[in-house]
Design a protein around this motif. Sequence first.
Motif, PDB file in Angstrom:
ATOM      1  N   GLU A  84     -13.060   8.217  -1.894  1.00  0.00           N
ATOM      2  CA  GLU A  84     -14.003   7.369  -2.441  1.00  0.00           C
ATOM      3  C   GLU A  84     -13.346   5.989  -3.293  1.00  0.00           C
ATOM      4  O   GLU A  84     -14.090   5.997  -4.056  1.00  0.00           O
ATOM      5  N   GLU A  85     -12.086   5.844  -3.567  1.00  0.00           N
ATOM      6  CA  GLU A  85     -11.486   5.148  -4.484  1.00  0.00           C
ATOM      7  C   GLU A  85     -10.998   3.859  -3.699  1.00  0.00           C
ATOM      8  O   GLU A  85     -10.032   3.416  -3.255  1.00  0.00           O
ATOM      9  N   TYR A  86     -12.345   3.016  -3.475  1.00  0.00           N
ATOM     10  CA  TYR A  86     -12.296   1.903  -2.360  1.00  0.00           C
ATOM     11  C   TYR A  86     -11.250   0.651  -2.991  1.00  0.00           C
ATOM     12  O   TYR A  86     -10.798  -0.009  -2.167  1.00  0.00           O
ATOM     13  N   SER A  87     -11.485   0.470  -4.175  1.00  0.00           N
ATOM     14  CA  SER A  87     -10.786  -0.609  -4.738  1.00  0.00           C
ATOM     15  C   SER A  87      -9.204  -0.420  -4.758  1.00  0.00           C
ATOM     16  O   SER A  87      -8.430  -1.107  -4.310  1.00  0.00           O
ATOM     17  N   THR A  88      -8.867   0.822  -4.980  1.00  0.00           N
ATOM     18  CA  THR A  88      -7.510   1.468  -4.758  1.00  0.00           C
ATOM     19  C   THR A  88      -6.823   1.176  -3.622  1.00  0.00           C
ATOM     20  O   THR A  88      -5.624   0.814  -3.191  1.00  0.00           O
ATOM     21  N   ALA A  89      -7.658   1.864  -2.432  1.00  0.00           N
ATOM     22  CA  ALA A  89      -7.674   1.846  -0.930  1.00  0.00           C
ATOM     23  C   ALA A  89      -7.137   0.290  -0.643  1.00  0.00           C
ATOM     24  O   ALA A  89      -6.311   0.032   0.079  1.00  0.00           O
ATOM     25  N   LYS A  90      -8.102  -0.524  -1.039  1.00  0.00           N
ATOM     26  CA  LYS A  90      -7.972  -1.792  -0.638  1.00  0.00           C
ATOM     27  C   LYS A  90      -6.757  -2.481  -0.951  1.00  0.00           C
ATOM     28  O   LYS A  90      -6.196  -3.328  -0.274  1.00  0.00           O
ATOM     29  N   PHE A 106      -4.895  -2.413   9.444  1.00  0.00           N
ATOM     30  CA  PHE A 106      -5.022  -2.703   8.152  1.00  0.00           C
ATOM     31  C   PHE A 106      -6.358  -3.652   7.823  1.00  0.00           C
ATOM     32  O   PHE A 106      -7.115  -3.488   6.794  1.00  0.00           O
ATOM     33  N   LYS A 107      -6.594  -4.608   8.706  1.00  0.00           N
ATOM     34  CA  LYS A 107      -7.572  -5.603   8.647  1.00  0.00           C
ATOM     35  C   LYS A 107      -9.165  -4.577   8.727  1.00  0.00           C
ATOM     36  O   LYS A 107      -9.813  -4.791   7.941  1.00  0.00           O
ATOM     37  N   LYS A 108      -9.042  -3.639   9.880  1.00  0.00           N
ATOM     38  CA  LYS A 108     -10.110  -2.945   9.961  1.00  0.00           C
ATOM     39  C   LYS A 108     -10.603  -2.162   8.774  1.00  0.00           C
ATOM     40  O   LYS A 108     -11.902  -1.989   8.134  1.00  0.00           O
ATOM     41  N   MET A 109      -9.700  -1.591   8.215  1.00  0.00           N
ATOM     42  CA  MET A 109      -9.779  -0.545   7.107  1.00  0.00           C
ATOM     43  C   MET A 109     -10.160  -1.353   5.659  1.00  0.00           C
ATOM     44  O   MET A 109     -10.931  -1.201   4.746  1.00  0.00           O
ATOM     45  N   ILE A 110      -9.350  -2.739   5.837  1.00  0.00           N
ATOM     46  CA  ILE A 110      -9.790  -3.268   4.461  1.00  0.00           C
ATOM     47  C   ILE A 110     -11.264  -4.024   4.659  1.00  0.00           C
ATOM     48  O   ILE A 110     -11.995  -3.842   3.634  1.00  0.00           O
ATOM     49  N   ASP A 111     -11.817  -4.199   5.488  1.00  0.00           N
ATOM     50  CA  ASP A 111     -13.159  -4.781   5.968  1.00  0.00           C
ATOM     51  C   ASP A 111     -14.143  -3.579   5.511  1.00  0.00           C
ATOM     52  O   ASP A 111     -15.168  -3.484   5.078  1.00  0.00           O
ATOM     53  N   GLU A 112     -13.571  -2.299   5.768  1.00  0.00           N
ATOM     54  CA  GLU A 112     -14.478  -1.041   5.510  1.00  0.00           C
ATOM     55  C   GLU A 112     -14.512  -0.899   3.910  1.00  0.00           C
ATOM     56  O   GLU A 112     -15.498  -0.464   3.653  1.00  0.00           O
ATOM     57  N   CYS A 113     -13.438  -1.202   3.498  1.00  0.00           N
ATOM     58  CA  CYS A 113     -13.451  -0.997   2.086  1.00  0.00           C
ATOM     59  C   CYS A 113     -14.336  -1.884   1.331  1.00  0.00           C
ATOM     60  O   CYS A 113     -14.908  -1.778   0.339  1.00  0.00           O
ATOM     61  N   ASP A 114     -14.301  -3.158   1.895  1.00  0.00           N
ATOM     62  CA  ASP A 114     -15.020  -4.270   1.324  1.00  0.00           C
ATOM     63  C   ASP A 114     -16.548  -3.883   1.587  1.00  0.00           C
ATOM     64  O   ASP A 114     -17.565  -4.055   0.265  1.00  0.00           O
ATOM     65  N   LEU A 115     -16.832  -3.233   2.740  1.00  0.00           N
ATOM     66  CA  LEU A 115     -18.367  -2.922   2.964  1.00  0.00           C
ATOM     67  C   LEU A 115     -18.937  -1.810   1.906  1.00  0.00           C
ATOM     68  O   LEU A 115     -19.945  -1.827   1.262  1.00  0.00           O
ATOM     69  N   ALA A 118     -19.150  -3.131  -1.748  1.00  0.00           N
ATOM     70  CA  ALA A 118     -20.434  -3.833  -1.783  1.00  0.00           C
ATOM     71  C   ALA A 118     -21.522  -2.695  -2.155  1.00  0.00           C
ATOM     72  O   ALA A 118     -22.648  -3.031  -2.764  1.00  0.00           O
ATOM     73  N   GLU A 119     -21.705  -1.823  -1.289  1.00  0.00           N
ATOM     74  CA  GLU A 119     -22.460  -0.838  -1.291  1.00  0.00           C
ATOM     75  C   GLU A 119     -22.654  -0.027  -2.726  1.00  0.00           C
ATOM     76  O   GLU A 119     -23.811   0.182  -3.231  1.00  0.00           O
ATOM     77  N   GLU A 120     -21.481   0.226  -3.018  1.00  0.00           N
ATOM     78  CA  GLU A 120     -21.500   0.765  -4.504  1.00  0.00           C
ATOM     79  C   GLU A 120     -21.951  -0.126  -5.591  1.00  0.00           C
ATOM     80  O   GLU A 120     -22.611   0.366  -6.468  1.00  0.00           O
ATOM     81  N   GLU A 121     -21.791  -1.453  -5.313  1.00  0.00           N
ATOM     82  CA  GLU A 121     -22.139  -2.465  -6.542  1.00  0.00           C
ATOM     83  C   GLU A 121     -23.617  -2.605  -6.429  1.00  0.00           C
ATOM     84  O   GLU A 121     -24.474  -2.803  -7.362  1.00  0.00           O
ATOM     85  N   LYS A 122     -24.173  -2.575  -5.044  1.00  0.00           N
ATOM     86  CA  LYS A 122     -25.420  -2.301  -4.704  1.00  0.00           C
ATOM     87  C   LYS A 122     -26.239  -1.312  -5.418  1.00  0.00           C
ATOM     88  O   LYS A 122     -27.434  -1.414  -6.150  1.00  0.00           O
ATOM     89  N   GLU A 123     -25.907  -0.123  -5.393  1.00  0.00           N
ATOM     90  CA  GLU A 123     -26.515   1.309  -5.771  1.00  0.00           C
ATOM     91  C   GLU A 123     -26.339   1.046  -7.609  1.00  0.00           C
ATOM     92  O   GLU A 123     -27.231   1.558  -8.104  1.00  0.00           O
ATOM     93  N   LEU A 124     -25.545   0.335  -8.015  1.00  0.00           N
ATOM     94  CA  LEU A 124     -25.441   0.447  -9.504  1.00  0.00           C
ATOM     95  C   LEU A 124     -26.799  -0.357 -10.014  1.00  0.00           C
ATOM     96  O   LEU A 124     -27.074  -0.158 -11.242  1.00  0.00           O
TER      97      LEU A 124
END
Length: 358
Positions: A84-90, A106-115, A118-124
């Motif tokens: 769950e280290e999405y920023s590092t993964a991206k 790579f593009k598919k996984m980057i899109d998933e990281c962005d999603l 965004a969910e983490e920021e919304k939860e905050l």
Amino acid sequence: MAKELADKATEAFLDDDFDVAVDLYSKAIDLDPNCAAFFADRAQAYIKLDSFTEAVGDANKAIALEPTLAKAYLRKGTACMKLEEYSTAKAALEKGASVAPNDSKFKKMIDECDLRIAEEEKELVQPVPPSLPSSSSTPLATEADAPPVPTPAAPAKPMFRHEFYQKPEEAVVTIFAKGIPKEKVTVEFGEQILSVVIDVAGEEAYHLQPRLFGKIIPEKCRYEVLSTKVEIRLAKAEIITWASLEYGKGQGVLPKPNVSSAVAQRPVYPSSKPAKDWDKLEAEVKKQEKDEKLDGDAAMNKFFSDIYSSADEDMRRAMNKSFAESNGTVLSTNWKEVGTKKVESTPPDGMELKKWEY
């Protein structure tokens, strides 16, 4: 020989025998520690075993040996997403995409990281929902319903001892590795990951790859290789006290606020002198002067002074004039009858009794 071991490791991996694959890749690495592909492939086997921090460490090593190895970035991105280290993964996936622009993974996984980010920021920013009432009809899971958890094998004793201490804003990890050249030490920082690899001649490399108790700021972290130790400073993303170095061990504690010295109450010591009440002292002195018993000329002067101080303007004029005209023998208090009226009075205590004119 190393290539043959790696081939056998690949066969074991395809047969879903991931423990054997890791063991064979490790033997291949011992024979050829500069082959980036061996580390990247072992990282994939670690991912299958849910050993994600080890996978990140191997991926970092592969990237250090061969910065253009695309699959190393893919392994690191995958492991970091599992943690769950999405920023590092991206960040790793974006680097890999620049190396292999035609790889759609790579593009598919980057899109998933962005999603996920965004969910983490919304939860905050969302309020925490209230807990369910005790009368809820939803059945609760019990220990019996949980799937069996395999007992992990006992970890091998580490080659070097490490410890950590902390301040409100940083955690300091010290690895007591004596006489290690700087080029043999690889340290990587993730959003909540620390990866340390120390290559030791003739021995298996030392790995310290914990998932950290709290998040850090990678760009502010630093390390230093000294003659007797490796000192790593982790900049905390939040000013809290970590219960341990590793994630999941206890709860963080907010530090106690410091009271500013500017507003702190000044200490009072037993030897401190109390403040003096000067008005009170003045009143006491005046009272003492008033009550003081005098003798002789001093008593007479005080007697006249008391009369003069309580007299009005006409009385004072009469007293001054009569005293001056009689050369100090007569003192009158009646301005209209200055020099004519004579009154008898009793002198102050302690004086000889005689007639006074005033």
